[in-house]
Design a protein around this motif. Structure first.
Motif, mmCIF file in Angstrom:
data_model
loop_
_atom_site.group_PDB
_atom_site.id
_atom_site.type_symbol
_atom_site.label_atom_id
_atom_site.label_comp_id
_atom_site.label_asym_id
_atom_site.label_seq_id
_atom_site.Cartn_x
_atom_site.Cartn_y
_atom_site.Cartn_z
ATOM 1 N N ARG A 1 40.104 40.054 46.952
ATOM 2 C CA ARG A 1 40.460 38.674 46.592
ATOM 3 C C ARG A 1 41.659 38.671 45.640
ATOM 4 N N ASP A 2 41.463 39.021 44.370
ATOM 5 C CA ASP A 2 42.604 39.026 43.443
ATOM 6 C C ASP A 2 43.602 40.111 43.862
ATOM 7 N N HIS B 1 37.332 39.654 32.950
ATOM 8 C CA HIS B 1 38.272 39.624 34.084
ATOM 9 C C HIS B 1 39.658 39.636 33.436
ATOM 10 N N HIS C 1 43.770 40.586 33.144
ATOM 11 C CA HIS C 1 45.012 40.910 33.858
ATOM 12 C C HIS C 1 45.879 41.802 32.994
ATOM 13 N N ASN D 1 45.305 43.719 37.948
ATOM 14 C CA ASN D 1 44.010 43.526 37.267
ATOM 15 C C ASN D 1 43.607 44.843 36.593
HETATM 16 ZN ZN ZN Z 1 42.460 37.024 38.216
#
Ligand code: ZN
Ligand code: KIV
Length: 391
Positions: free
Chosen positions: A14-15, A203, A205, A239
């Protein structure tokens, strides 16, 4: 003291897939999802079902395929997104809807032209609605890294009341310092009613290169899920890298935190993702880079040959490699040359090494890296008698 599990939430599909040029088809995603399940991740974020028919299909097919991990689909805080995710996840053994909304003043003002009160209502409604489809609902407070802690605590408390099982606290812009991010998690732990009944998720980055440090800091302050991607791929600078957080926790057992990941599959999984997505990691990438276990300077090589511990804090076998590599360059010493020659069957005496080593240096000055074929040639060129043992 007993060891706590940190759940690994993989968002490579996804990311990670948000990287320009990395779009995968359903078949490719299924191969990666199957591998992630084998790797032992706890949650696979399979996609964003409303975003395209292809993404919907991928989430549905991954839901049918995956046997062990929870399968998760992303949504914005609206009914259509949530319905699409619920439909795509209907075949999953363990489905999770991941819904949420931007909570920083910047997101509230510029993205939504809204107010904190209205955002709070939307968050509660989204979680309650998702809850009508699945029991496991994760709420993300987008840009939590730059969200005022008091408001963040309020929204967390309200979505817990609405049924959220996991609270995702994203440092969406990769701005937080590790200490600051850890303090944010601690603040939530201390100020949100019901927080001990849910899992806090990091989560982070990597815009300033701190994603891994921030995630670990979050875990040290009470988070028990880390969202990450293989090779750290993802939006902009990426990420948190899965292989990094997993190996950090493994190599620091006194933290009493570990994961369910089978670390011996890390290297091959990294290769699979590099090949499928067409993104090669840099050679010096921690844990999975080509040079992560390669030693090229004479001083280091001498140390590693005597005892691996001198320059390696991880066993290469633990990440799925067979051994460390001694790379021969013009900076390599006699010990490294003798070691590599011995692996090829040449047991060089000290006198023989006195002859071969200068030849090797001349060669290495011309060529960046001296490979096995070159060693044969160098030794032959020296015209000395060496008994070669078959290896
Ligand atoms: Zn993200
Ligand atoms: O970075 C972020 O905030 C996200 C959310 C959608 C979870 O990816």
């Amino acid at each position: 003291m007993s060891t706590d599990k940190v759940q690994i939430f993989d968002t490579t599909l996804r990311d990670g897939e948000q990287v320009p040029g990395c779009k995968l088809n359903t078949k490719q995603k299924l191969v990666i999802a199957e591998r992630l399940d084998l790797l032992g991740v706890d949650v696979i974020e399979a996609g964003f079902p409303i975003s395209s028919p292809g993404d919907f299909e991928s989430v549905a097919e991954i839901s049918k395929l995956v046997k062990n991990a929870t399968v998760c689909g992303l949504t914005r805080a609206n009914q259509k997104d949530i319905e699409a995710a619920a439909q795509a996840l209907q075949y999953a053994v363990k489905p999770r809807i991941h819904t949420g909304i931007g909570t920083s003043d910047s997101h509230i003002r510029y993205k939504f032209n809204s107010t904190r009160e209205k955002i709070l209502e939307r968050a509660k409604e989204a979680v309650s609605y998702a809850k009508t489809f699945v029991n496991d609902v994760e709420f993300f407070a987008e840009d939590a890294g730059r969200t005022d802690n008091e408001f963040l605590a309020k929204i967390c408390e309200e979505v817990i009341k609405s049924g959220a099982t996991v609270l995702n606290i994203p440092d969406t812009t990769g701005y937080c310092l590790p200490e600051e991010y850890g303090a944010k998690i601690k603040y939530l732990k201390e100020n949100v009613k019901g927080i001990d009944d849910v899992i806090i998720s990091c989560h982070c980055h990597n815009d300033l290169g701190m994603a891994t440090a921030n995630s670990i800091s979050g875990a040290l302050n009470g988070a028990r899920q880390i969202e990450c991607t293989i090779n750290g791929i993802g939006e902009r600078a990426g990420n948190t890298a899965l292989e990094e957080v997993v190996m950090i926790l493994k190599q620091h057992p006194y933290l009493n935190l570990d994961t369910n990941v089978n670390t011996r599959l890390l290297h091959s999984t990294s290769q699979l993702v590099q090949e499928s997505m067409g993104i090669t990691v840099q050679p010096n990438k921690a844990v999975v880079g080509e040079n992560a276990f390669a030693h090229s300077s004479g001083i280091h090589q001498d140390g590693v040959i005597k005892n691996r511990d001198t320059y390696e804090i991880m066993n290469p076998e633990d990440v799925g490699l067979t051994e460390s590599s001694i790379v021969l360059t013009a900076r390599s010493g006699r010990a490294a040359l003798a070691f590599r020659a011995k692996n090829l069957g040449y047991h060089l005496t000290k006198d023989q090494l006195d002859v071969v080593y200068p030849e090797f240096l001349n060669f290495a000055d011309i060529k960046k890296e001296v490979i096995d074929d070159d060693i044969h040639q160098i030794i032959e060129n020296c015209n000395i008698f060496i008994t070669k043992v078959e290896v």
